[in-house]
Design a protein around this motif. Structure first.
Motif, mmCIF file in Angstrom:
data_model
loop_
_atom_site.group_PDB
_atom_site.id
_atom_site.type_symbol
_atom_site.label_atom_id
_atom_site.label_comp_id
_atom_site.label_asym_id
_atom_site.label_seq_id
_atom_site.Cartn_x
_atom_site.Cartn_y
_atom_site.Cartn_z
ATOM 1 N N UNK A 28 -46.396 22.971 17.302
ATOM 2 C CA UNK A 28 -47.546 23.244 18.181
ATOM 3 C C UNK A 28 -48.454 22.012 18.215
ATOM 4 N N UNK A 29 -48.666 21.491 19.415
ATOM 5 C CA UNK A 29 -49.521 20.311 19.616
ATOM 6 C C UNK A 29 -50.586 20.660 20.646
ATOM 7 N N UNK A 57 -36.499 22.629 7.358
ATOM 8 C CA UNK A 57 -36.572 23.497 8.541
ATOM 9 C C UNK A 57 -36.126 22.733 9.782
ATOM 10 N N UNK A 58 -35.758 23.467 10.798
ATOM 11 C CA UNK A 58 -35.305 22.881 12.055
ATOM 12 C C UNK A 58 -36.354 23.154 13.149
ATOM 13 N N UNK A 59 -36.774 22.122 13.822
ATOM 14 C CA UNK A 59 -37.718 22.281 14.940
ATOM 15 C C UNK A 59 -36.910 22.599 16.184
ATOM 16 N N UNK A 60 -37.091 23.806 16.699
ATOM 17 C CA UNK A 60 -36.305 24.272 17.845
ATOM 18 C C UNK A 60 -37.017 24.034 19.175
ATOM 19 N N UNK A 61 -38.284 23.623 19.123
ATOM 20 C CA UNK A 61 -39.008 23.381 20.372
ATOM 21 C C UNK A 61 -40.422 22.913 20.103
ATOM 22 N N UNK A 62 -41.063 22.467 21.173
ATOM 23 C CA UNK A 62 -42.448 21.973 21.077
ATOM 24 C C UNK A 62 -43.306 22.653 22.139
ATOM 25 N N UNK A 63 -44.464 23.097 21.708
ATOM 26 C CA UNK A 63 -45.465 23.639 22.635
ATOM 27 C C UNK A 63 -46.600 22.616 22.705
ATOM 28 N N UNK A 64 -46.564 21.791 23.735
ATOM 29 C CA UNK A 64 -47.515 20.675 23.864
ATOM 30 C C UNK A 64 -48.524 21.006 24.965
ATOM 31 N N UNK A 65 -49.788 21.168 24.589
ATOM 32 C CA UNK A 65 -50.863 21.467 25.544
ATOM 33 C C UNK A 65 -51.920 20.366 25.433
ATOM 34 N N UNK A 66 -51.990 19.513 26.437
ATOM 35 C CA UNK A 66 -52.934 18.397 26.454
ATOM 36 C C UNK A 66 -54.116 18.714 27.357
ATOM 37 N N UNK A 68 -56.614 20.557 26.655
ATOM 38 C CA UNK A 68 -56.891 21.990 26.526
ATOM 39 C C UNK A 68 -57.902 22.180 25.400
ATOM 40 N N UNK A 69 -58.994 22.868 25.685
ATOM 41 C CA UNK A 69 -60.041 23.089 24.692
ATOM 42 C C UNK A 69 -59.562 24.016 23.579
ATOM 43 N N UNK A 70 -60.132 23.834 22.372
ATOM 44 C CA UNK A 70 -59.808 24.713 21.263
ATOM 45 C C UNK A 70 -60.332 26.118 21.447
ATOM 46 N N UNK A 71 -61.229 26.317 22.418
ATOM 47 C CA UNK A 71 -61.752 27.650 22.681
ATOM 48 C C UNK A 71 -60.880 28.483 23.589
ATOM 49 N N UNK A 72 -59.762 27.909 24.102
ATOM 50 C CA UNK A 72 -58.865 28.645 24.995
ATOM 51 C C UNK A 72 -57.940 29.537 24.169
ATOM 52 N N UNK A 73 -57.780 30.760 24.605
ATOM 53 C CA UNK A 73 -56.892 31.705 23.947
ATOM 54 C C UNK A 73 -55.471 31.130 23.901
ATOM 55 N N UNK A 74 -54.782 31.176 22.734
ATOM 56 C CA UNK A 74 -53.404 30.650 22.660
ATOM 57 C C UNK A 74 -52.472 31.247 23.702
ATOM 58 N N UNK A 75 -52.669 32.514 24.068
ATOM 59 C CA UNK A 75 -51.803 33.142 25.073
ATOM 60 C C UNK A 75 -52.082 32.635 26.483
ATOM 61 N N UNK A 76 -53.220 31.962 26.670
ATOM 62 C CA UNK A 76 -53.563 31.453 27.997
ATOM 63 C C UNK A 76 -53.266 29.960 28.135
ATOM 64 N N UNK A 77 -52.780 29.342 27.065
ATOM 65 C CA UNK A 77 -52.386 27.940 27.133
ATOM 66 C C UNK A 77 -51.037 27.815 27.829
ATOM 67 N N UNK A 78 -50.845 26.706 28.530
ATOM 68 C CA UNK A 78 -49.653 26.543 29.359
ATOM 69 C C UNK A 78 -48.345 26.706 28.613
ATOM 70 N N UNK A 79 -48.082 25.842 27.620
ATOM 71 C CA UNK A 79 -46.783 25.864 26.946
ATOM 72 C C UNK A 79 -46.748 26.856 25.788
ATOM 73 N N UNK A 80 -47.793 26.866 24.941
ATOM 74 C CA UNK A 80 -47.790 27.819 23.828
ATOM 75 C C UNK A 80 -47.781 29.251 24.338
ATOM 76 N N UNK A 81 -48.539 29.512 25.403
ATOM 77 C CA UNK A 81 -48.535 30.855 25.977
ATOM 78 C C UNK A 81 -47.166 31.281 26.447
ATOM 79 N N UNK A 82 -46.394 30.351 27.017
ATOM 80 C CA UNK A 82 -45.041 30.656 27.475
ATOM 81 C C UNK A 82 -44.142 31.047 26.291
ATOM 82 N N UNK A 83 -44.245 30.308 25.189
ATOM 83 C CA UNK A 83 -43.446 30.630 24.003
ATOM 84 C C UNK A 83 -43.843 31.991 23.426
#
Length: 516
Positions: A28-29, A57-66, A68-83
């Motif tokens: 998570x970035x 451990x194996x990194x299977x993917x990256x959720x990169x949101x640039x 993006x404020x820290x006050x944004x809900x994780x579910x509303x972030x572009x990539x992390x929300x998709x995961x």
């Protein structure tokens, strides 16, 4: 703690459980500003990758949101929300560089941890502060999330305070500039606001048109006919846009925030750039805006339908209800062409004595009466005479006093009571001093143009002729019949007036009350 110490503390059974359940990791970035070098995406990625290698451990993917404020809900972030919404089955745990990369909101982070617990997902950070597989790690997670939210709130407050201070000092703090201005980067990387060389001539021309008596609608049409770009560079000019542009205090170079003029410690407006309009021009524009909202005999103007330009537009009124007369097409039987009429705007509402008069006949009566009388008379244009320095200074002071009182009454004053009293005392003392000095108030005067009404009429188009009639002070009232009383001004009008009858309709007309 590292993996060896962690495995030793929980035993081989727990170690096997960890290896079995939390092997697949989602990196998570998050970055609020992509130019921030200290927490760059590359730095975060390297730290998370190293953590994964250390924990086998194996990194299977990256959720990169640039950006993006820290006050944004994780579910509303572009990539992390998709995961989180659709791909949670593809990973066993999540790892970020630091806790605040997940969220800087206690409520959001708490919801995120509850979701992870419910779906049996591990949440960790590469600095080893957070590990949701242990009670101690969960406790530290909640404590750190509270600190992260506090830091975010304080940072937002510091940023707001810095922007407010910059506005009080007349410095640009970002955002869309008013039409007519542009921001220019200086050698010290600061931004200087100055009149835009392409937009300022347009604003100056609009001001000249307005002070020359043009209506807002005519200015809008002229801009669209010339295909002058709007502030966004696309679309068409709208009437409200033109009206706001010609009445905004930014014409004077004042700093605005949330629709209010920013004032300094002395209570006077802060100027952030060279003014496009003079104080006298701005006062005249406001006076014309106020005049356009009122009519002499019937109070506030009603909303009117959108129509094309016609000769007597805005000049005629219903003698019964006082509404304007508009041009309508009346259907006729036997496949005959529709005929144009002037009719009260409330003909389908609550006016029980609606006047309807054949358009060519009414226009003919007006043209013959007015132009027959004024054809050889010289046209006088209205010229604005500005106030002297004392009167102009008083206008600014009164405007500042009214703004401060209005802000305090509306509850938007954000200073201390003592500061408010000090500012008001300085302003009122200065006003008392200026009131003792000689002053000349701004006013309008009639100036000869060297041309006659007849000459102007022959050269003008439909819009020009309508404005010429308006300049001549033409006022028309049409009554449905003789049971509707004549307007009050009919008894007071001088020699330049006419009463006519079109079928059963009674027409009262006057002109040149103060134009010649």
């Amino acid at each position: 703690m590292n993996l060896d110490k962690y495995l030793a503390s929980i035993g081989t059974v727990a170690a096997a459980e960890f290896q079995r359940e939390y092997r697949r990791i989602l990196g998570v970035i998050r970055l609020s500003h992509e130019t921030d070098v200290t927490t760059s995406p590359e730095r975060q990625r390297e730290s998370i990758t190293l953590w994964a290698e250390q924990h086998d451990c194996e990194i299977v993917g990256w959720a990169v949101d640039l950006d993006v404020s820290g006050g944004v809900d994780p579910w509303e972030r572009g990539e992390l929300g998709e995961w989180l919404h659709h791909r949670s089955h593809e990973f066993d745990g999540l790892c970020a560089w630091k806790l605040d990369r997940y969220s800087r909101s206690v409520s959001h982070f708490s919801k995120f941890l509850d979701w992870a617990k419910k779906h049996q997902k591990m949440v960790a950070t590469s600095d080893n502060v957070l590990d949701s597989t242990t009670p101690t790690g969960m406790m530290l997670a909640y404590v750190m999330s509270i600190c992260a939210e506090w830091e975010r709130v304080m940072a937002s407050q510091r940023s707001a305070d810095m922007r407010a201070k910059a506005r009080r000092e007349g410095r640009y703090v970002g955002g869309r500039l008013a039409y007519g201005y542009r921001a220019v980067r200086q050698d010290d990387h600061s931004l200087l606001i100055e009149p835009d060389p392409e937009q300022m001539p347009v604003v100056r021309e609009m001001i000249a048109w307005r002070l020359d008596g043009w209506s807002i609608g005519r200015i809008r049409r002229e801009l669209n006919d010339r295909q002058v770009p709007t502030a966004l560079g696309k679309g068409f000019w709208q009437q409200n846009t033109v009206n706001r542009l010609l009445t905004t205090p930014t014409l004077l170079g004042y700093t605005m925030h949330q629709g209010r003029v920013i004032c300094g410690d002395d209570g006077m407006p802060i100027q952030f750039a060279e003014p496009i309009a003079t104080e006298e021009e701005y006062k005249a524009l406001l006076a014309m805006a106020d005049d356009s909202k009122q009519t002499e005999f019937y109070g506030n103007r009603p909303k009117k339908p959108v129509t094309e330009t016609y000769l007597l537009k805005d000049l005629g009124r219903c003698g019964n209800c006082g509404e304007r007369l508009y041009r309508y097409l009346r259907s006729r039987k036997s496949n005959r062409a529709d005929e144009a009429v002037y009719r009260c705007a409330k003909h389908r509402k609550n006016c029980d004595k609606v006047p309807e008069v054949f358009l060519p006949k009414l226009e003919k009566i007006v043209i013959e009466a007015v132009m027959g009388d004024l054809a050889d008379s010289e046209v006088f244009a209205k010229e604005f005479v500005p106030a002297n320095d004392v009167a102009g200074r008083l206008v600014k002071l009164n405007r500042a006093i009214d703004q401060h009182r209005g802000d305090r009454a509306a509850g938007v004053w954000d200073g201390e009571d003592e500061r408010f009293r000090q500012i008001m005392k300085r302003l009122i003392d200065e006003r008392k001093r200026l009131e003792t000095l000689p002053q000349t108030q701004a006013h309008w005067r009639n100036v000869p143009t060297g041309t006659t009404y007849g000459q102007r009429w022959d050269q003008a188009d439909q819009e020009g002729r309508r404005e010429l009639l308006a300049l001549a002070g033409v006022e028309i009232v049409v009554c449905a019949n003789d049971t509707v009383p004549a307007p009050n001004w009919w008894k007071e009008a001088g020699a330049r007036r006419l009463q006519a009858k079109i079928h059963s309709r009674i027409v009262y007309l006057r002109w040149a009350i103060d134009a010649v």
